[in-house]
Design a protein around this motif. Structure first.
Motif, mmCIF file in Angstrom:
data_model
loop_
_atom_site.group_PDB
_atom_site.id
_atom_site.type_symbol
_atom_site.label_atom_id
_atom_site.label_comp_id
_atom_site.label_asym_id
_atom_site.label_seq_id
_atom_site.Cartn_x
_atom_site.Cartn_y
_atom_site.Cartn_z
ATOM 1 N N THR A 30 41.674 48.782 41.309
ATOM 2 C CA THR A 30 40.448 48.049 41.004
ATOM 3 C C THR A 30 40.523 47.397 39.627
ATOM 4 O O THR A 30 40.945 48.026 38.660
ATOM 5 C CB THR A 30 39.228 48.998 41.050
ATOM 6 O OG1 THR A 30 39.213 49.670 42.305
ATOM 7 C CG2 THR A 30 37.930 48.250 40.872
ATOM 8 N N TYR A 31 40.103 46.139 39.571
ATOM 9 C CA TYR A 31 39.939 45.419 38.309
ATOM 10 C C TYR A 31 38.476 45.543 37.925
ATOM 11 O O TYR A 31 37.584 45.347 38.763
ATOM 12 C CB TYR A 31 40.303 43.941 38.482
ATOM 13 C CG TYR A 31 39.788 43.063 37.371
ATOM 14 C CD1 TYR A 31 40.464 42.988 36.163
ATOM 15 C CD2 TYR A 31 38.618 42.329 37.515
ATOM 16 C CE1 TYR A 31 39.992 42.187 35.133
ATOM 17 C CE2 TYR A 31 38.145 41.526 36.492
ATOM 18 C CZ TYR A 31 38.833 41.462 35.315
ATOM 19 O OH TYR A 31 38.360 40.681 34.296
ATOM 20 N N HIS A 90 38.585 44.493 29.771
ATOM 21 C CA HIS A 90 39.201 44.302 31.082
ATOM 22 C C HIS A 90 39.968 45.581 31.389
ATOM 23 O O HIS A 90 40.815 46.003 30.593
ATOM 24 C CB HIS A 90 40.175 43.123 31.072
ATOM 25 C CG HIS A 90 39.544 41.830 30.688
ATOM 26 N ND1 HIS A 90 38.688 41.142 31.517
ATOM 27 C CD2 HIS A 90 39.642 41.099 29.551
ATOM 28 C CE1 HIS A 90 38.299 40.032 30.918
ATOM 29 N NE2 HIS A 90 38.850 39.992 29.711
ATOM 30 N N LEU A 101 35.656 49.661 47.337
ATOM 31 C CA LEU A 101 35.244 48.491 46.572
ATOM 32 C C LEU A 101 33.758 48.202 46.692
ATOM 33 O O LEU A 101 33.087 47.972 45.695
ATOM 34 C CB LEU A 101 36.063 47.261 46.989
ATOM 35 C CG LEU A 101 35.807 46.005 46.157
ATOM 36 C CD1 LEU A 101 36.201 46.220 44.704
ATOM 37 C CD2 LEU A 101 36.562 44.818 46.740
ATOM 38 N N TRP A 102 33.210 48.258 47.888
ATOM 39 C CA TRP A 102 31.792 47.917 48.058
ATOM 40 C C TRP A 102 30.888 48.875 47.301
ATOM 41 O O TRP A 102 29.939 48.461 46.672
ATOM 42 C CB TRP A 102 31.399 47.840 49.539
ATOM 43 C CG TRP A 102 31.537 49.140 50.274
ATOM 44 C CD1 TRP A 102 32.636 49.608 50.925
ATOM 45 C CD2 TRP A 102 30.538 50.159 50.405
ATOM 46 N NE1 TRP A 102 32.400 50.854 51.447
ATOM 47 C CE2 TRP A 102 31.118 51.210 51.150
ATOM 48 C CE3 TRP A 102 29.221 50.284 49.966
ATOM 49 C CZ2 TRP A 102 30.415 52.368 51.475
ATOM 50 C CZ3 TRP A 102 28.530 51.435 50.293
ATOM 51 C CH2 TRP A 102 29.119 52.463 51.038
ATOM 52 N N LYS A 105 31.208 48.424 43.400
ATOM 53 C CA LYS A 105 30.389 47.333 42.862
ATOM 54 C C LYS A 105 28.939 47.785 42.674
ATOM 55 O O LYS A 105 28.324 47.525 41.646
ATOM 56 C CB LYS A 105 30.453 46.115 43.786
ATOM 57 C CG LYS A 105 31.759 45.394 43.724
ATOM 58 C CD LYS A 105 31.771 44.168 44.618
ATOM 59 C CE LYS A 105 33.088 43.430 44.490
ATOM 60 N NZ LYS A 105 33.121 42.187 45.254
ATOM 61 N N ASP A 122 32.223 42.724 36.312
ATOM 62 C CA ASP A 122 32.942 42.143 37.446
ATOM 63 C C ASP A 122 33.834 43.235 38.007
ATOM 64 O O ASP A 122 34.521 43.933 37.247
ATOM 65 C CB ASP A 122 33.774 40.937 36.992
ATOM 66 C CG ASP A 122 34.462 40.220 38.142
ATOM 67 O OD1 ASP A 122 33.985 40.315 39.294
ATOM 68 O OD2 ASP A 122 35.483 39.555 37.901
ATOM 69 N N VAL A 123 33.825 43.402 39.320
ATOM 70 C CA VAL A 123 34.650 44.393 40.000
ATOM 71 C C VAL A 123 35.400 43.680 41.118
ATOM 72 O O VAL A 123 34.784 42.984 41.921
ATOM 73 C CB VAL A 123 33.791 45.529 40.614
ATOM 74 C CG1 VAL A 123 34.671 46.562 41.303
ATOM 75 C CG2 VAL A 123 32.906 46.184 39.574
ATOM 76 N N GLN A 124 36.715 43.856 41.152
ATOM 77 C CA GLN A 124 37.521 43.222 42.189
ATOM 78 C C GLN A 124 38.661 44.140 42.616
ATOM 79 O O GLN A 124 39.148 44.946 41.821
ATOM 80 C CB GLN A 124 38.127 41.908 41.685
ATOM 81 C CG GLN A 124 37.109 40.860 41.331
ATOM 82 C CD GLN A 124 37.770 39.598 40.798
ATOM 83 O OE1 GLN A 124 38.887 39.264 41.161
ATOM 84 N NE2 GLN A 124 37.073 38.910 39.909
ATOM 85 N N LEU A 125 39.073 43.978 43.844
ATOM 86 C CA LEU A 125 40.248 44.667 44.356
ATOM 87 C C LEU A 125 41.484 44.029 43.726
ATOM 88 O O LEU A 125 41.577 42.808 43.628
ATOM 89 C CB LEU A 125 40.307 44.517 45.879
ATOM 90 C CG LEU A 125 41.406 45.268 46.608
ATOM 91 C CD1 LEU A 125 41.179 46.774 46.474
ATOM 92 C CD2 LEU A 125 41.411 44.867 48.079
ATOM 93 N N THR A 127 45.129 42.780 43.762
ATOM 94 C CA THR A 127 46.140 42.364 44.742
ATOM 95 C C THR A 127 47.463 42.011 44.073
ATOM 96 O O THR A 127 48.501 42.049 44.721
ATOM 97 C CB THR A 127 45.643 41.153 45.561
ATOM 98 O OG1 THR A 127 45.273 40.109 44.664
ATOM 99 C CG2 THR A 127 44.434 41.546 46.410
ATOM 100 N N LEU A 132 47.407 40.315 36.926
ATOM 101 C CA LEU A 132 46.180 40.852 36.342
ATOM 102 C C LEU A 132 46.449 41.446 34.970
ATOM 103 O O LEU A 132 45.712 41.190 34.022
ATOM 104 C CB LEU A 132 45.586 41.930 37.259
ATOM 105 C CG LEU A 132 44.437 42.703 36.627
ATOM 106 C CD1 LEU A 132 43.200 41.844 36.537
ATOM 107 C CD2 LEU A 132 44.169 43.966 37.384
#
Length: 159
Positions: A30-31, A90, A101-102, A105, A122-125, A127, A132
């Protein structure tokens, strides 16, 4: 910045590469970007980060989260930027096994809004870890980057 932590350009390059490798070896999923949107200084911001990750672990691991092993808890590495103006961080994190992930967030929004009402996130998967991490460490190229204060290892927050 303290003279003790000043690095010449070759040392800084090697240190940045070591953080890139460390992040890759951790295999984060997770970012996470956390922004204060007000000037609170590095010490105040890091206290908010510690509180945030404690609340996050409590959410996923229950009220005895502090007794859980480091491997069960949220782990990661973060880089604080814009210390003198628009302080934010970050992170590349390895989430607890039951974090998706859901709900990451949703939980991030709820917790960060309580800890830092002026803040955003901000939360992102993740990849592409190398891309990153390159982005996360971009400010380390600056001559005034404080290698001691601006790098955050979540393991340092363990109590």
């Amino acid at each position: 910045m303290s003279k003790e932590y000043e690095l010449n350009s070759i040392d800084a390059f090697r240190t940045r590469l070591a953080y890139l490798k460390m992040t890759d070896d951790m295999q984060p999923d997770t970012y996470l970007s956390l922004v204060a949107n007000k000037q609170i200084g590095i010490t105040g911001f890091k206290l908010k980060l510690k509180k945030f990750f404690g609340h996050l672990d409590r959410t996923y691991l229950g009220p005895k989260w502090q007794k859980k092993s480091r491997d069960e808890r949220t782990d990661g590495i973060g880089f604080v930027e814009k210390v003198g103006s628009h302080i934010h961080s970050h992170f590349a994190i390895k989430s607890p096994a039951n974090a998706y992930l859901w709900n990451m967030k949703i939980n991030t929004e709820e917790i960060w809004n309580k800890i830092c009402p002026s803040g955003t996130y901000d939360v992102q998967l993740i990849t592409a870890r190398w891309g990153l991490t390159g982005y996360n460490t971009k400010e380390q190229k600056r001559d005034d980057y404080d290698w001691h204060d601006q790098v955050v290892l979540l393991r340092d927050f363990a109590t």
